[in-house]
Design a protein around this motif. Structure first.
Motif, PDB file in Angstrom:
ATOM      1  N   CYS A 207       2.058   2.127  -3.403  1.00  0.00           N
ATOM      2  CA  CYS A 207       1.091   2.828  -4.263  1.00  0.00           C
ATOM      3  C   CYS A 207       1.331   4.338  -4.208  1.00  0.00           C
ATOM      4  O   CYS A 207       1.305   5.015  -5.241  1.00  0.00           O
ATOM      5  CB  CYS A 207      -0.335   2.508  -3.820  1.00  0.00           C
TER       6      CYS A 207
ATOM      7  N   PRO B 176       0.827  -1.224   0.000  1.00  0.00           N
ATOM      8  CA  PRO B 176       0.000   0.000   0.000  1.00  0.00           C
ATOM      9  C   PRO B 176       0.856   1.267   0.000  1.00  0.00           C
ATOM     10  O   PRO B 176       0.516   2.243  -0.667  1.00  0.00           O
ATOM     11  CB  PRO B 176      -0.806  -0.104   1.307  1.00  0.00           C
TER      12      PRO B 176
ATOM     13  N   ILE C 122       0.448   0.102   8.525  1.00  0.00           N
ATOM     14  CA  ILE C 122      -0.944  -0.002   8.067  1.00  0.00           C
ATOM     15  C   ILE C 122      -1.847   0.931   8.869  1.00  0.00           C
ATOM     16  O   ILE C 122      -2.716   1.617   8.319  1.00  0.00           O
ATOM     17  CB  ILE C 122      -1.447  -1.464   8.161  1.00  0.00           C
TER      18      ILE C 122
ATOM     19  N   TRP D 193      -5.316   8.002   5.424  1.00  0.00           N
ATOM     20  CA  TRP D 193      -5.541   7.637   4.020  1.00  0.00           C
ATOM     21  C   TRP D 193      -6.114   8.786   3.195  1.00  0.00           C
ATOM     22  O   TRP D 193      -5.574   9.146   2.151  1.00  0.00           O
ATOM     23  CB  TRP D 193      -6.453   6.414   3.929  1.00  0.00           C
TER      24      TRP D 193
ATOM     25  N   ALA E 135      -4.422  -0.607  -3.869  1.00  0.00           N
ATOM     26  CA  ALA E 135      -3.669  -1.007  -2.669  1.00  0.00           C
ATOM     27  C   ALA E 135      -3.921  -2.477  -2.326  1.00  0.00           C
ATOM     28  O   ALA E 135      -2.988  -3.229  -2.008  1.00  0.00           O
ATOM     29  CB  ALA E 135      -4.044  -0.108  -1.495  1.00  0.00           C
TER      30      ALA E 135
ATOM     31  N   ALA F  83       2.958  -2.551  -6.590  1.00  0.00           N
ATOM     32  CA  ALA F  83       2.074  -1.403  -6.833  1.00  0.00           C
ATOM     33  C   ALA F  83       1.951  -1.118  -8.322  1.00  0.00           C
ATOM     34  O   ALA F  83       0.856  -0.883  -8.849  1.00  0.00           O
ATOM     35  CB  ALA F  83       2.604  -0.172  -6.096  1.00  0.00           C
TER      36      ALA F  83
ATOM     37  N   VAL G 284      -1.220  -5.649  -2.519  1.00  0.00           N
ATOM     38  CA  VAL G 284      -0.938  -6.571  -1.408  1.00  0.00           C
ATOM     39  C   VAL G 284      -1.060  -8.015  -1.882  1.00  0.00           C
ATOM     40  O   VAL G 284      -0.200  -8.861  -1.588  1.00  0.00           O
ATOM     41  CB  VAL G 284      -1.889  -6.317  -0.210  1.00  0.00           C
TER      42      VAL G 284
ATOM     43  N   GLU H 126      -8.076   2.595  -3.525  1.00  0.00           N
ATOM     44  CA  GLU H 126      -8.208   1.552  -2.501  1.00  0.00           C
ATOM     45  C   GLU H 126      -8.037   0.160  -3.110  1.00  0.00           C
ATOM     46  O   GLU H 126      -7.368  -0.706  -2.548  1.00  0.00           O
ATOM     47  CB  GLU H 126      -9.576   1.647  -1.800  1.00  0.00           C
TER      48      GLU H 126
END
Length: 265
Positions: A27, A24, A140, A147, A216, A202, A220, A213
């Protein structure tokens, strides 16, 4: 016998812990065109290793401290009339060189240098896994908490400013998260490959994502797939594990690009 006694299981858990945090964050590295930034921070990690071994402190702590200093320095210089690509190139290679020279003065670590440069995921123990997952949880949490602010200041800094957000503060938050990822990833993929594990999943996710979103989440998933496939391939072909994980991610990226070209035609 505990499941964690199996070195392959420990390696998979460590690798997944790293990519869950790195993908994430990667990204944002892709969106902000910060590839050099990630590279400079990762290269500085070797200097952190050297200082930690010299002063007999935690390698994780030493790497985190130097990566954070590098990230904050770059954030501070950004937008101050400095040619950033040149500055990042100088800082990345100078810190790596100083780190390699400094390590050579520390007794008994010459053999371990390769593991810091390219990772030694098969040698992780339970405490390493705990440290990696704690670091991943922090990264995270930081990304989830900020975010919307990070996204707005990435896509439209002027809109972020008018909404009362500080793009510079959001940049600093990204810098802190990046330093954490570098600190937890050095044992798994090594200083020279950390930027690759940030960028490639990414970049591979980008053609398949309709929203930030989703990109991301897909990044992962690609990261986890690359870790499992890379560790399995390294075991079968007896190749270095960290680089093989990056090769697996690169193959996924290449397949994604081929798929995109076929779709376009």
């Amino acid at each position: 016998m505990s499941m964690l006694d199996d070195f392959m299981v420990r390696a998979v858990l460590a690798g997944i812990g790293v990519v869950v945090a790195a993908a994430p964050l990667g990204c944002f590295v892709v969106w902000r065109r910060m590839a050099y930034f990630g590279d400079a921070t990762a290269h500085a990690a070797i200097l952190g290793v050297a200082l930690a071994l010299t002063f007999n402190v935690s390698v994780l702590g030493g790497v985190m401290a130097v990566a954070l200093i590098m990230a904050l320095t770059v954030s501070t210089l950004n937008g101050r009339g400095v040619a950033m690509d040149t500055m990042l190139g100088v800082m990345a290679h100078a810190s790596l060189a100083f780190g390699l020279v400094a390590v050579s003065f520390v007794d008994g670590v010459r053999v371990d240098l390769m593991s810091y440069l390219f990772g030694d995921i098969l040698a992780v123990d339970r405490m390493d896994i705990l440290g990696i997952w704690l670091g991943a949880a922090l990264v995270i949490s930081l990304l989830v908490w900020r975010w919307q602010g990070l996204l707005t200041s990435t896509l439209n800094p002027d809109l972020a400013t008018s909404a009362g957000l500080s793009p510079r503060r959001e940049q600093l938050i990204l810098s802190v998260a990046l330093a954490m990822v570098v600190a937890v990833a050095i044992k798994v993929v090594g200083a020279l490959l950390i930027a690759a594990i940030l960028l490639i999943p990414a970049a591979a996710a980008r053609p398949f994502a309709q929203s930030p979103e989703r990109m991301a989440v897909i990044a992962v998933a690609i990261g986890v797939l690359s870790v499992i496939a890379g560790i399995e391939a390294a075991f079968i072909f007896d190749t270095p594990t960290g680089p093989t994980i990056v090769c697996a991610a690169a193959v996924v990226f290449a397949l994604g690009q081929i798929t995109r070209v076929i779709r376009a035609n």
